[in-house]
Design an enzyme around this catalytic site. Structure first.
Site, mmCIF file in Angstrom:
data_model
loop_
_atom_site.group_PDB
_atom_site.id
_atom_site.type_symbol
_atom_site.label_atom_id
_atom_site.label_comp_id
_atom_site.label_asym_id
_atom_site.label_seq_id
_atom_site.Cartn_x
_atom_site.Cartn_y
_atom_site.Cartn_z
ATOM 1 N N GLU A 27 0.857 -1.178 0.000
ATOM 2 C CA GLU A 27 0.000 0.000 0.000
ATOM 3 C C GLU A 27 0.897 1.233 0.000
ATOM 4 O OE1 GLU A 27 -3.758 1.872 2.424
ATOM 5 O OE2 GLU A 27 -1.984 1.314 3.579
ATOM 6 N N VAL A 28 0.833 2.002 -1.063
ATOM 7 C CA VAL A 28 1.645 3.209 -1.180
ATOM 8 C C VAL A 28 0.777 4.403 -0.797
ATOM 9 C CG1 VAL A 28 3.030 4.654 -2.705
ATOM 10 C CG2 VAL A 28 3.060 2.165 -2.985
ATOM 11 N N ARG A 29 1.182 5.106 0.253
ATOM 12 C CA ARG A 29 0.413 6.223 0.787
ATOM 13 C C ARG A 29 0.826 7.515 0.089
ATOM 14 N NH1 ARG A 29 -2.059 5.542 5.844
ATOM 15 N NH2 ARG A 29 -2.536 7.752 5.555
ATOM 16 N N ARG A 53 -5.149 8.938 1.456
ATOM 17 C CA ARG A 53 -6.070 8.974 2.596
ATOM 18 C C ARG A 53 -6.448 10.408 2.968
ATOM 19 N NH1 ARG A 53 -8.362 5.459 2.821
ATOM 20 N NH2 ARG A 53 -7.042 3.776 3.610
ATOM 21 N N HIS A 111 -12.929 3.993 8.330
ATOM 22 C CA HIS A 111 -12.065 3.993 9.510
ATOM 23 C C HIS A 111 -12.719 4.803 10.623
ATOM 24 C CE1 HIS A 111 -9.480 3.505 5.962
ATOM 25 N NE2 HIS A 111 -8.742 2.729 6.724
ATOM 26 N N LYS A 138 -13.361 -2.593 3.278
ATOM 27 C CA LYS A 138 -12.418 -2.527 4.401
ATOM 28 C C LYS A 138 -13.064 -1.727 5.533
ATOM 29 C CE LYS A 138 -7.847 -0.683 5.636
ATOM 30 N NZ LYS A 138 -6.818 0.298 5.211
ATOM 31 N N ARG A 175 -6.087 -8.158 14.138
ATOM 32 C CA ARG A 175 -5.199 -8.059 12.974
ATOM 33 C C ARG A 175 -4.667 -9.437 12.597
ATOM 34 N NH1 ARG A 175 -3.318 -3.040 11.352
ATOM 35 N NH2 ARG A 175 -3.864 -1.262 12.671
ATOM 36 N N GLN A 197 -0.580 -1.515 14.785
ATOM 37 C CA GLN A 197 -0.160 -2.226 13.569
ATOM 38 C C GLN A 197 1.103 -3.045 13.813
ATOM 39 O OE1 GLN A 197 1.309 0.015 9.980
ATOM 40 N NE2 GLN A 197 -0.670 -0.654 9.170
#
Length: 213
Positions: A27-29, A53, A111, A138, A175, A197
């Site tokens: 996942e590239v932010r 995001r 989220h 998600k 998780r 995380q």
């Protein structure tokens, strides 16, 4: 599968982290990027989740919605595996339409950094998101008790192509279960991006231990 979260200032720095990583997806932010020359990411496109995001759901900076939409459009020219867009964002519908045109998968996300709502509310959120027909839903609230994990994990009984777990120290167990129940889950390559995380290596070791039993 494990998606390693890539936090970098630009595409070249992101590529260096991908080359050193041991995740299945990345996942590239882009909300962390300082420059947007994206071409270096192209060779890795089939393993990329592109996320820009919004600040309200954990983004690194506040980006106007029109600018975010344009960045999504630019990123989709790479043909990544997925783009991730928030269900509550103004641009969700347009991002999904553009992704379908380009045959790019869509992760529709939700989220909540405050807590975990009752199971009935989680189901309403799930059903509302599923009605938009993304490739993956998600749902990631924050655990304020161990029972919050149970509420979220129960969602797997009612949906396929779902990624659901809890953030926060009390959510770490969810998780781990999401790595077993979801098509993929998320872990950090370096410093954790979200509360609770795990690192890719930590998650892999736990999965090996579980498999050995």
């Amino acid at each position: 599968m494990i998606a390693g979260v890539v936090v970098a200032r630009n595409a070249r720095e992101a590529v260096a982290k991908i080359r050193e990583g041991n995740a299945d997806l990345y996942e590239v932010r882009l909300d962390r990027f300082e420059s947007f020359e994206l071409a270096p990411l192209k060779p890795f496109a089939d393993r990329l989740i592109i996320t820009i995001r919004r600040a309200e759901e954990g983004g690194f900076r506040r980006i106007p919605e029109e600018e975010r939409l344009e960045l999504y459009r630019r990123a989709m020219t790479l043909k990544p595996r997925y783009v991730d867009v928030e269900a509550r964002s103004e641009i969700a519908g347009e991002v999904m339409r553009e992704a379908r045109k380009r045959r790019v998968g869509v992760i529709l996300s939700h989220h909540d950094f405050e807590g975990t709502p009752p199971f009935e509310t989680l189901m309403e959120i799930l059903q509302g998101m599923a009605s938009m027909a993304p490739d993956v839903v998600k749902i990631v609230p924050t655990a304020n008790s161990h029972l919050d994990n149970v509420r979220v994990l129960r969602l797997y009984e009612h949906a396929e192509n779902l990624v659901a777990f809890c953030m926060g120290p009390l959510g770490r167990i969810s998780r781990l279960f999401s790595a077993l129940l979801a098509p993929f889950t998320y872990a950090s390559l370096e410093k954790a991006v979200a509360p609770g995380q795990m690192s890719v290596e930590e998650l892999r070791q736990l999965l090996v231990m579980l498999d050995g039993r």
